[in-house]
Design a protein around this motif. Structure first.
Motif, mmCIF file in Angstrom:
data_model
loop_
_atom_site.group_PDB
_atom_site.id
_atom_site.type_symbol
_atom_site.label_atom_id
_atom_site.label_comp_id
_atom_site.label_asym_id
_atom_site.label_seq_id
_atom_site.Cartn_x
_atom_site.Cartn_y
_atom_site.Cartn_z
ATOM 1 N N LEU A 4 0.813 -1.213 0.000
ATOM 2 C CA LEU A 4 0.000 0.000 0.000
ATOM 3 C C LEU A 4 0.846 1.261 0.000
ATOM 4 O O LEU A 4 1.881 1.336 0.674
ATOM 5 N N HIS A 5 0.367 2.266 -0.743
ATOM 6 C CA HIS A 5 1.015 3.565 -0.823
ATOM 7 C C HIS A 5 -0.037 4.658 -0.672
ATOM 8 O O HIS A 5 -1.125 4.545 -1.229
ATOM 9 N N LEU A 6 0.295 5.690 0.076
ATOM 10 C CA LEU A 6 -0.569 6.846 0.294
ATOM 11 C C LEU A 6 0.004 8.030 -0.469
ATOM 12 O O LEU A 6 1.210 8.284 -0.406
ATOM 13 N N VAL A 7 -0.864 8.751 -1.170
ATOM 14 C CA VAL A 7 -0.451 9.972 -1.862
ATOM 15 C C VAL A 7 -1.223 11.128 -1.236
ATOM 16 O O VAL A 7 -2.457 11.074 -1.143
ATOM 17 N N PHE A 8 -0.495 12.131 -0.778
ATOM 18 C CA PHE A 8 -1.132 13.316 -0.213
ATOM 19 C C PHE A 8 -0.253 14.530 -0.454
ATOM 20 O O PHE A 8 0.900 14.409 -0.859
ATOM 21 N N LEU A 62 3.147 2.981 2.770
ATOM 22 C CA LEU A 62 2.421 2.517 3.956
ATOM 23 C C LEU A 62 2.820 1.104 4.350
ATOM 24 O O LEU A 62 2.859 0.785 5.535
ATOM 25 N N HIS A 63 3.133 0.272 3.387
ATOM 26 C CA HIS A 63 3.501 -1.112 3.703
ATOM 27 C C HIS A 63 4.749 -1.159 4.574
ATOM 28 O O HIS A 63 4.900 -2.048 5.396
ATOM 29 N N ARG A 64 5.628 -0.184 4.448
ATOM 30 C CA ARG A 64 6.822 -0.147 5.303
ATOM 31 C C ARG A 64 6.470 0.256 6.731
ATOM 32 O O ARG A 64 7.126 -0.163 7.681
ATOM 33 N N LEU A 65 5.438 1.071 6.866
ATOM 34 C CA LEU A 65 4.997 1.466 8.208
ATOM 35 C C LEU A 65 4.218 0.346 8.883
ATOM 36 O O LEU A 65 4.290 0.174 10.097
ATOM 37 N N LEU A 66 3.483 -0.418 8.096
ATOM 38 C CA LEU A 66 2.664 -1.491 8.646
ATOM 39 C C LEU A 66 3.488 -2.693 9.071
ATOM 40 O O LEU A 66 3.132 -3.395 10.009
#
Length: 76
Positions: A4-8, A62-66
């Protein structure tokens, strides 16, 4: 597992930093299942605001944070 990746993005005080001026006005572009689709969304958002040097969009892995231990675990 999806990576997962978040773009903001939002307005930054200094374009060379990630210090966002107003966290309440952060624009969430979306959450994406892979880097390729996140990068495409990031490029679209960045292109839309290309004339505003104080607007910055980023991709967060996000996958690295999870699962942070994935970075130190041996492959295999």
């Amino acid at each position: 597992m999806s990576k997962l990746h978040l773009v903001f993005g939002g307005r930054v005080a200094d374009p060379q930093t990630l210090e966002f001026e107003d966290l309440n006005s952060i624009e969430i572009v979306g959450v994406f299942p892979d880097y390729a689709s996140a990068e495409k969304a990031w490029r679209g958002a960045a292109q839309r605001t290309v004339d505003d040097a104080e607007m910055k969009f980023v991709v967060v892995h996000l996958h690295r944070l999870l699962e942070p231990d994935m970075l130190t675990r041996p492959a295999g």
